[in-house]
Design a protein around this motif. Structure first.
Motif, PDB file in Angstrom:
ATOM      1  N   GLY A 184       0.813  -1.213   0.000  1.00 59.12           N
ATOM      2  CA  GLY A 184       0.000   0.000   0.000  1.00 59.12           C
ATOM      3  C   GLY A 184       0.844   1.259   0.000  1.00 59.12           C
ATOM      4  O   GLY A 184       1.819   1.350   0.740  1.00 59.12           O
ATOM      5  N   TYR A 185       0.488   2.222  -0.825  1.00 55.28           N
ATOM      6  CA  TYR A 185       1.149   3.520  -0.969  1.00 55.28           C
ATOM      7  C   TYR A 185       2.496   3.442  -1.697  1.00 55.28           C
ATOM      8  O   TYR A 185       2.779   4.251  -2.554  1.00 55.28           O
ATOM      9  CB  TYR A 185       1.368   4.219   0.385  1.00 55.28           C
ATOM     10  CG  TYR A 185       0.118   4.520   1.150  1.00 55.28           C
ATOM     11  CD1 TYR A 185      -0.932   5.218   0.560  1.00 55.28           C
ATOM     12  CD2 TYR A 185      -0.033   4.102   2.470  1.00 55.28           C
ATOM     13  CE1 TYR A 185      -2.099   5.493   1.258  1.00 55.28           C
ATOM     14  CE2 TYR A 185      -1.197   4.384   3.184  1.00 55.28           C
ATOM     15  CZ  TYR A 185      -2.215   5.071   2.570  1.00 55.28           C
ATOM     16  OH  TYR A 185      -3.357   5.340   3.276  1.00 55.28           O
ATOM     17  N   GLY A 186       3.342   2.488  -1.348  1.00 54.96           N
ATOM     18  CA  GLY A 186       4.707   2.449  -1.857  1.00 54.96           C
ATOM     19  C   GLY A 186       4.880   1.618  -3.117  1.00 54.96           C
ATOM     20  O   GLY A 186       4.006   0.826  -3.488  1.00 54.96           O
ATOM     21  N   PRO A 187       6.043   1.758  -3.781  1.00 54.88           N
ATOM     22  CA  PRO A 187       6.226   1.203  -5.120  1.00 54.88           C
ATOM     23  C   PRO A 187       6.718  -0.246  -5.187  1.00 54.88           C
ATOM     24  O   PRO A 187       6.790  -0.805  -6.274  1.00 54.88           O
ATOM     25  CB  PRO A 187       7.280   2.136  -5.729  1.00 54.88           C
ATOM     26  CG  PRO A 187       8.099   2.597  -4.559  1.00 54.88           C
ATOM     27  CD  PRO A 187       7.139   2.686  -3.408  1.00 54.88           C
ATOM     28  N   TYR A 188       7.080  -0.866  -4.048  1.00 59.44           N
ATOM     29  CA  TYR A 188       7.679  -2.199  -4.120  1.00 59.44           C
ATOM     30  C   TYR A 188       6.992  -3.211  -3.190  1.00 59.44           C
ATOM     31  O   TYR A 188       7.632  -3.793  -2.300  1.00 59.44           O
ATOM     32  CB  TYR A 188       9.163  -2.111  -3.771  1.00 59.44           C
ATOM     33  CG  TYR A 188       9.963  -1.227  -4.700  1.00 59.44           C
ATOM     34  CD1 TYR A 188      10.135  -1.565  -6.039  1.00 59.44           C
ATOM     35  CD2 TYR A 188      10.520  -0.034  -4.241  1.00 59.44           C
ATOM     36  CE1 TYR A 188      10.847  -0.745  -6.901  1.00 59.44           C
ATOM     37  CE2 TYR A 188      11.249   0.792  -5.088  1.00 59.44           C
ATOM     38  CZ  TYR A 188      11.398   0.434  -6.418  1.00 59.44           C
ATOM     39  OH  TYR A 188      12.117   1.253  -7.273  1.00 59.44           O
ATOM     40  N   PRO A 189       5.702  -3.455  -3.369  1.00 62.55           N
ATOM     41  CA  PRO A 189       5.000  -4.371  -2.442  1.00 62.55           C
ATOM     42  C   PRO A 189       5.526  -5.808  -2.493  1.00 62.55           C
ATOM     43  O   PRO A 189       5.709  -6.437  -1.441  1.00 62.55           O
ATOM     44  CB  PRO A 189       3.545  -4.285  -2.917  1.00 62.55           C
ATOM     45  CG  PRO A 189       3.625  -3.806  -4.338  1.00 62.55           C
ATOM     46  CD  PRO A 189       4.812  -2.903  -4.394  1.00 62.55           C
ATOM     47  N   ASN A 190       5.764  -6.327  -3.707  1.00 71.45           N
ATOM     48  CA  ASN A 190       6.224  -7.721  -3.807  1.00 71.45           C
ATOM     49  C   ASN A 190       7.623  -7.882  -3.223  1.00 71.45           C
ATOM     50  O   ASN A 190       7.918  -8.891  -2.557  1.00 71.45           O
ATOM     51  CB  ASN A 190       6.219  -8.174  -5.276  1.00 71.45           C
ATOM     52  CG  ASN A 190       4.822  -8.230  -5.839  1.00 71.45           C
ATOM     53  OD1 ASN A 190       3.917  -8.815  -5.237  1.00 71.45           O
ATOM     54  ND2 ASN A 190       4.622  -7.613  -6.998  1.00 71.45           N
ATOM     55  N   GLU A 191       8.465  -6.901  -3.449  1.00 66.60           N
ATOM     56  CA  GLU A 191       9.847  -6.989  -2.964  1.00 66.60           C
ATOM     57  C   GLU A 191       9.893  -6.935  -1.429  1.00 66.60           C
ATOM     58  O   GLU A 191      10.687  -7.638  -0.798  1.00 66.60           O
ATOM     59  CB  GLU A 191      10.680  -5.853  -3.562  1.00 66.60           C
ATOM     60  CG  GLU A 191      10.917  -5.980  -5.066  1.00 66.60           C
ATOM     61  CD  GLU A 191       9.771  -5.452  -5.920  1.00 66.60           C
ATOM     62  OE1 GLU A 191       8.693  -5.136  -5.364  1.00 66.60           O
ATOM     63  OE2 GLU A 191       9.949  -5.354  -7.153  1.00 66.60           O
ATOM     64  N   VAL A 192       9.057  -6.096  -0.841  1.00 71.74           N
ATOM     65  CA  VAL A 192       9.006  -6.012   0.626  1.00 71.74           C
ATOM     66  C   VAL A 192       8.515  -7.327   1.217  1.00 71.74           C
ATOM     67  O   VAL A 192       9.086  -7.853   2.185  1.00 71.74           O
ATOM     68  CB  VAL A 192       8.104  -4.837   1.065  1.00 71.74           C
ATOM     69  CG1 VAL A 192       7.725  -4.962   2.543  1.00 71.74           C
ATOM     70  CG2 VAL A 192       8.807  -3.512   0.813  1.00 71.74           C
ATOM     71  N   VAL A 193       7.460  -7.882   0.653  1.00 69.36           N
ATOM     72  CA  VAL A 193       6.944  -9.169   1.151  1.00 69.36           C
ATOM     73  C   VAL A 193       8.006 -10.261   1.014  1.00 69.36           C
ATOM     74  O   VAL A 193       8.219 -11.054   1.939  1.00 69.36           O
ATOM     75  CB  VAL A 193       5.658  -9.559   0.393  1.00 69.36           C
ATOM     76  CG1 VAL A 193       5.284 -11.013   0.676  1.00 69.36           C
ATOM     77  CG2 VAL A 193       4.511  -8.634   0.795  1.00 69.36           C
ATOM     78  N   ALA A 194       8.693 -10.290  -0.109  1.00 70.78           N
ATOM     79  CA  ALA A 194       9.734 -11.308  -0.318  1.00 70.78           C
ATOM     80  C   ALA A 194      10.848 -11.170   0.717  1.00 70.78           C
ATOM     81  O   ALA A 194      11.370 -12.178   1.224  1.00 70.78           O
ATOM     82  CB  ALA A 194      10.303 -11.181  -1.727  1.00 70.78           C
ATOM     83  N   ARG A 195      11.212  -9.941   1.067  1.00 70.25           N
ATOM     84  CA  ARG A 195      12.289  -9.714   2.050  1.00 70.25           C
ATOM     85  C   ARG A 195      11.862 -10.168   3.445  1.00 70.25           C
ATOM     86  O   ARG A 195      12.634 -10.817   4.157  1.00 70.25           O
ATOM     87  CB  ARG A 195      12.635  -8.222   2.075  1.00 70.25           C
ATOM     88  CG  ARG A 195      13.924  -7.897   2.785  1.00 70.25           C
ATOM     89  CD  ARG A 195      15.132  -8.269   1.961  1.00 70.25           C
ATOM     90  NE  ARG A 195      16.342  -7.725   2.555  1.00 70.25           N
ATOM     91  CZ  ARG A 195      17.211  -8.437   3.278  1.00 70.25           C
ATOM     92  NH1 ARG A 195      17.004  -9.730   3.457  1.00 70.25           N
ATOM     93  NH2 ARG A 195      18.283  -7.871   3.786  1.00 70.25           N
ATOM     94  N   ILE A 196      10.645  -9.834   3.834  1.00 70.54           N
ATOM     95  CA  ILE A 196      10.130 -10.246   5.150  1.00 70.54           C
ATOM     96  C   ILE A 196      10.043 -11.772   5.220  1.00 70.54           C
ATOM     97  O   ILE A 196      10.410 -12.398   6.228  1.00 70.54           O
ATOM     98  CB  ILE A 196       8.740  -9.619   5.402  1.00 70.54           C
ATOM     99  CG1 ILE A 196       8.864  -8.095   5.536  1.00 70.54           C
ATOM    100  CG2 ILE A 196       8.095 -10.237   6.645  1.00 70.54           C
ATOM    101  CD1 ILE A 196       9.625  -7.619   6.755  1.00 70.54           C
ATOM    102  N   ARG A 197       9.577 -12.389   4.137  1.00 72.75           N
ATOM    103  CA  ARG A 197       9.457 -13.850   4.116  1.00 72.75           C
ATOM    104  C   ARG A 197      10.827 -14.507   4.157  1.00 72.75           C
ATOM    105  O   ARG A 197      11.038 -15.522   4.830  1.00 72.75           O
ATOM    106  CB  ARG A 197       8.703 -14.292   2.862  1.00 72.75           C
ATOM    107  CG  ARG A 197       7.259 -13.872   2.840  1.00 72.75           C
ATOM    108  CD  ARG A 197       6.544 -14.440   1.631  1.00 72.75           C
ATOM    109  NE  ARG A 197       6.422 -15.901   1.712  1.00 72.75           N
ATOM    110  CZ  ARG A 197       5.944 -16.659   0.743  1.00 72.75           C
ATOM    111  NH1 ARG A 197       5.550 -16.092  -0.394  1.00 72.75           N
ATOM    112  NH2 ARG A 197       5.860 -17.958   0.888  1.00 72.75           N
ATOM    113  N   ALA A 198      11.778 -13.953   3.430  1.00 74.29           N
ATOM    114  CA  ALA A 198      13.125 -14.554   3.385  1.00 74.29           C
ATOM    115  C   ALA A 198      13.784 -14.542   4.758  1.00 74.29           C
ATOM    116  O   ALA A 198      14.564 -15.453   5.090  1.00 74.29           O
ATOM    117  CB  ALA A 198      13.985 -13.780   2.383  1.00 74.29           C
TER     118      ALA A 198
END
Length: 272
Positions: free
Chosen positions: A39-53
């Motif tokens: 939400g709001y920001g440009p990299y939702p998939n990348e943030v989720v991938a980092r948290i999951r990793a």
């Protein structure tokens, strides 16, 4: 034991990476996340991938919920028609952008995490959309903490970090009855002091500066550190513009404020 608590990353990968680099230098044993990864920001998939990793325990935020449920969870929290319109645009963009893998992960997140006498939520134990503000009535705030059974409640959602101590009051109840003279019942709540700790926002701060915020908490000493991390927010602002998100998101990220969203129509009531 030192824990770090993050919240409201909002697709801001640059801010998340800066916070993770700082946490690496802080002797932290465990990281928790309070949701709103997208939400709001440009990299939702990348943030989720980092948290999951990093296998970070994470609860579901209101934006995460909205992306999963298609805005069906709306709690009418937009302060104006303009803010709601921009929110719609951001939701539509994020909804198009997220992958099935990201959406499935967001749907799997729990609403509440609990670790011994610590509880972790996004907004409040009642709803991801409920704001626990520093001036929320003490009665309501204390009720929200007692509901969890924990001594310390970590939350986000407001994007403004704070620490609040709540003294359990001596509860007194008076009952008037025709046959008695107002007998009084009283009891003490189980513990003398409860705490609410708001982690602020990694990716969209609203405390007046563009710096990312998070919390470090020592569980033995019950010590709280509200951390503020500088990073190159201009990269995220540029990406917001390049990806076609509303320009106001870049402006308010650069200021660490949201007041422009509250200026146009304070009487607006969302009809969704």
């Amino acid at each position: 034991m030192n824990i770090a608590v993050l919240s409201c990353i909002h697709g801001n990968l640059e801010a998340l990476e800066a916070v993770l680099r700082e946490i690496d230098q802080q002797d932290v044993d465990q990281i928790y996340c309070l949701g709103d990864l997208v939400g709001y920001g440009p990299y939702p998939n990348e943030v989720v991938a980092r948290i999951r990793a990093l296998n970070i325990p994470t609860c579901q935020g209101c934006w995460d919920e909205d992306i999963v449920d298609g805005l069906n969870a709306c709690d009418c929290s937009y302060p104006s028609l303009l803010a709601e319109t921009r929110g719609h645009r951001a939701h539509e963009w994020t909804n198009r952008e997220v992958t099935l893998e990201t959406r499935t992960y967001l749907a799997s997140l729990p609403l509440i995490l609990q670790q011994e006498n610590l509880c972790f939520v996004h907004g409040s134990p009642h709803s991801q959309h409920e704001y626990l503000l520093p001036d929320t009535s003490a009665f309501v705030a204390l009720e929200r903490v007692l509901f969890t059974g924990a001594d310390t409640l970590f939350c986000g959602h407001t994007h403004i970090p704070y620490v609040r101590h709540l003294e359990n009051s001596h509860l007194t109840l008076k009952v008037a009855s025709p046959s008695t003279q107002s007998p009084t019942y009283s009891s003490n709540t189980p513990s003398s002091l409860k705490h609410i700790i708001n982690a602020g926002s990694v990716g969209e701060p609203r405390h007046g500066r563009p710096n990312a915020t998070y919390v470090i908490y020592n569980t033995d000493a019950q010590q709280v550190k509200l951390r503020e991390v500088e990073y190159d927010f201009t990269k995220t602002c540029a990406a917001i513009l390049e990806k076609g998100l509303p320009a106001i998101f870049a402006w308010r990220l650069s200021k660490g404020l949201e007041y422009a969203e509250k200026a146009d129509d304070p009487t607006h009531v969302c009809e969704r």
